[in-house]
Design an enzyme around this catalytic site. Sequence first.
Site, short mmCIF file in Angstrom:
data_model
loop_
_atom_site.label_atom_id
_atom_site.label_comp_id
_atom_site.label_asym_id
_atom_site.label_seq_id
_atom_site.Cartn_x
_atom_site.Cartn_y
_atom_site.Cartn_z
N VAL A 1 5.41 -0.72 2.85
CA VAL A 1 4.34 -0.94 3.83
C VAL A 1 3.24 -1.80 3.19
O VAL A 1 2.82 -1.55 2.06
CB VAL A 1 3.75 0.40 4.31
CG1 VAL A 1 2.68 0.15 5.37
CG2 VAL A 1 4.85 1.29 4.88
N ASP B 1 11.86 13.69 10.54
CA ASP B 1 11.23 13.65 9.21
C ASP B 1 9.73 13.93 9.35
O ASP B 1 8.90 13.21 8.81
CB ASP B 1 11.47 12.30 8.54
CG ASP B 1 11.22 12.35 7.03
OD1 ASP B 1 11.20 13.46 6.47
OD2 ASP B 1 11.05 11.30 6.42
N ILE C 1 0.82 -1.23 0.00
CA ILE C 1 0.00 0.00 0.00
C ILE C 1 0.84 1.26 0.00
O ILE C 1 0.31 2.36 -0.11
CB ILE C 1 -0.96 0.04 1.22
CG1 ILE C 1 -0.16 -0.06 2.53
CG2 ILE C 1 -2.00 -1.05 1.12
CD1 ILE C 1 -1.02 0.14 3.77
N LYS D 1 5.57 -2.98 8.03
CA LYS D 1 6.64 -2.30 7.31
C LYS D 1 7.82 -3.25 7.15
O LYS D 1 8.30 -3.83 8.13
CB LYS D 1 7.10 -1.04 8.04
CG LYS D 1 8.26 -0.35 7.33
CD LYS D 1 8.83 0.81 8.13
CE LYS D 1 8.05 2.05 7.89
NZ LYS D 1 8.75 3.23 8.45
N GLY E 1 7.54 3.94 2.32
CA GLY E 1 7.95 4.98 3.24
C GLY E 1 9.38 5.36 3.03
O GLY E 1 10.06 4.87 2.13
N CYS F 1 11.92 4.61 4.71
CA CYS F 1 12.89 3.56 5.00
C CYS F 1 12.34 2.16 4.76
O CYS F 1 12.92 1.19 5.22
CB CYS F 1 13.35 3.68 6.46
SG CYS F 1 14.08 5.26 6.86
N GLY F 2 11.21 2.03 4.07
CA GLY F 2 10.72 0.69 3.84
C GLY F 2 9.38 0.65 3.13
O GLY F 2 8.71 1.66 2.99
#
EC number: 2.7.11.1
Length: 977
Positions: A680, A805, A672, A694, A675, A677-678
């Site tokens: 999701v 962030d 979906i 994640k 991000g 760092c990964g």
Amino acid sequence: MAPSLRNFNFFHRFSTFLVFSLFSVVSSDDLQVLLKLKSSFADSNLAVFDSWKLNSGIGPCSFIGVTCNSRGNVTEIDLSRRGLSGNFPFDSVCEIQSLEKLSLGFNSLSGIIPSDLKNCTSLKYLDLGNNLFSGAFPEFSSLNQLQFLYLNNSAFSGVFPWKSLRNATSLVVLSLGDNPFDATADFPVEVVSLKKLSWLYLSNCSIAGKIPPAIGDLTELRNLEISDSGLTGEIPSEISKLTNLWQLELYNNSLTGKLPTGFGNLKNLTYLDASTNLLQGDLSELRSLTNLVSLQMFENEFSGEIPLEFGEFKDLVNLSLYTNKLTGSLPQGLGSLADFDFIDASENLLTGPIPPDMCKNGKMKALLLLQNNLTGSIPESYANCLTLQRFRVSENNLNGTVPAGLWGLPKLEIIDIEMNNFEGPITADIKNGKMLGALYLGFNKLSDELPEEIGDTESLTKVELNNNRFTGKIPSSIGKLKGLSSLKMQSNGFSGEIPDSIGSCSMLSDVNMAQNSISGEIPHTLGSLPTLNALNLSDNKLSGRIPESLSSLRLSLLDLSNNRLSGRIPLSLSSYNGSFNGNPGLCSTTIKSFNRCINPSRSHGDTRVFVLCIVFGLLILLASLVFFLYLKKTEKKEGRSLKHESWSIKSFRKMSFTEDDIIDSIKEENLIGRGGCGDVYRVVLGDGKEVAVKHIRCSSTQKNFSSAMPILTEREGRSKEFETEVQTLSSIRHLNVVKLYCSITSDDSSLLVYEYLPNGSLWDMLHSCKKSNLGWETRYDIALGAAKGLEYLHHGYERPVIHRDVKSSNILLDEFLKPRIADFGLAKILQASNGGPESTHVVAGTYGYIAPAEYGYASKVTEKCDVYSFGVVLMELVTGKKPIEAEFGESKDIVNWVSNNLKSKESVMEIVDKKIGEMYREDAVKMLRIAIICTARLPGLRPTMRSVVQMIEDAEPCRLMGIVISKESDVKVKEIS
């Protein structure tokens, strides 16, 4: 036995019994109070109370944190830094009549302090600092033995009982700072009557008025901090009587006039900060302060020359004089006798050369001299300054070549030399600059080819080479810069092709290669950059077709004009009017200024080509089908191997699922989002409950994986983003921070399982195709909830958690549109203050949400970085605009745009989102004011998140339900006060 001797023995035994009985009574009373105190925190399961047991044998004097006098009476309770939360039982604790010290600092205690505190009449030491209390601090006139009072940074509000200080004549330490008390009209006279004070901390607690001349009567003062207040007028000359002062903090007030005559008498001063005021005159009064270690006088109106004596100070390590009107040369001896650490004399009228010896002792970390009229070259000595982290000398009249070793200094994070007259090349030494985060080299005369070694600087995020004389090809090694966000190379002599490897720079948001001699085709890999926001390739010699892959980008700026491009303009790009001018070979079916593309079906020859394309396409389709079946077989094998892999699950909350439930659902169809760092995934469990998973990507081994490869692929160890996110979230319990259920790890993969938020992110609601017509009340609730989440991160721990962030896409919304702060892959927990918080080599975050000057004046990442980013989010909520929009102009963001529209009430109203109803537009403007405060250029001027929450609560809109009650309530409060 003689009668007299028998009488003596009886009296002796009776006396002993009486004393023992009294001891037992006192100890028993104290014991009961302490056990009641322990029971108040029974749910916390704190280790400090393990020794607080009824059968401990020795009584309360053996309890950890408890001290008794020789008679067995409890005199001290020290529970500071013990993780206490909730209400503290002051009513019962103040029954201990012998209590002289109560230390509760650095906890998370909350609630209102009851008036029972006045019963602790024996107190000499009271520390309630760094907690989460609320309401006003009670009257404490009865505590007339107080010597130490610490209430700083504990969220007290209302009117402080200044008159209670009249009885506290023994006070040695008074620390009330960082509390939002009601503002005083004048400086409290009760304070200057405390003649024994040696430590006075009143910063950021709403003190106003002029500094009274009577301040000079506090001759025992060693520390005086009255910064971040509303002080006005001149610094009184009587301050020169405080000859014991070693620290004086006056910054961020509205003080005027010159430094008073006699100020030089404060020869014990070690730390002096009078920055961000309206002070004038010269600095000559400071020439005799030879013990100074830190001198901060920036953002004033000082003029004249910097005293030559500063170059002879043996202890001076920190000198900040930026944004004044200082003239003349910098003392050439600066740093030659001291372990110089930091200088910022930017934004002045300084002339002459850069002093050569500021890093003589090998300790210097930052040299900031931008925006002056300095001349000469960069001294060679700085090429050997191995501790240097920031080197900024932009906007001067410097010339010569940059010393070769400077490019590759091992700790250097930023080189900013733009707008000078530097010549020569960037040397291959740059390969050693492993910490280098930003290169600002624009508007010079730098030349030659870029070295291939520039790709070895793994930390580069910003490269600005514009308006120089660089030539040759763009090195393909630039694709190794995985964190690169901005690449500006316009107005040079670059030639050759744009390397395909640029598609590997997955964080790129801004690319400008205009006005060069670049040839060849536009690489299709540019279309794979997910965060690309601006692309300018105009005025080059590019040829061939415009890649269809560019259609997938969401660009606010696209300029391909004045090249040699040909073929059809992709239909999805036709809305970028003016972006294709000067390319006579282009055609379009929608843009009238271009030739209309010929329909291939009209030509017999083209018909044959068309048929061949269909046949060829069918062959490809057949081959793809065979390949797909092969992959399915491979995936099944992969799935079977994952089943037998060794997994470790670590839960942080009650769960109703196993690791197999999660692992089986990590599939492409469940993806979906991606991000910072990964990736999701949305996972539906057997009981119908939804969770978000994640899959953390390793930063050190990150590669470009095709969608056909196994999703849970082999990794080289655990990523730092995974460790950061687990460490940060596992202990967090807050309504406005996303819940982490568990982590699932193997040798090869790292997964985090969160609560699933069905309404996506705030970015989606405001800007994407899913955007919803959010009313102001909903926007307000989102702002307040997100602010409370950040406040908890910053103030809910002994050490702040910095998100690093904060942006609208990291604020997720539940089914009721309640916000959660998410995506902690970049989070940082500040280290203990021994030696200061750790600095980071790159200011993390997202373009548009980071303060432009953060590299310039922020020596370390602090909570104020999050505050700035949150201010940008507030501007998004009020205006409905993205942080970066084409209408803002070149190199402008939403903060600049809002600032430029503050000229009148009409212009301010004009930028409020039209979707916000008329009755709420004034409320939206209140929120905009908060956003402007949060986005102050200097971190020191930004409020804490605790203050932001208070300001947002004060800006609550009048809701239609209960509006009469609310108004009556307000009136009653005003009448009472």
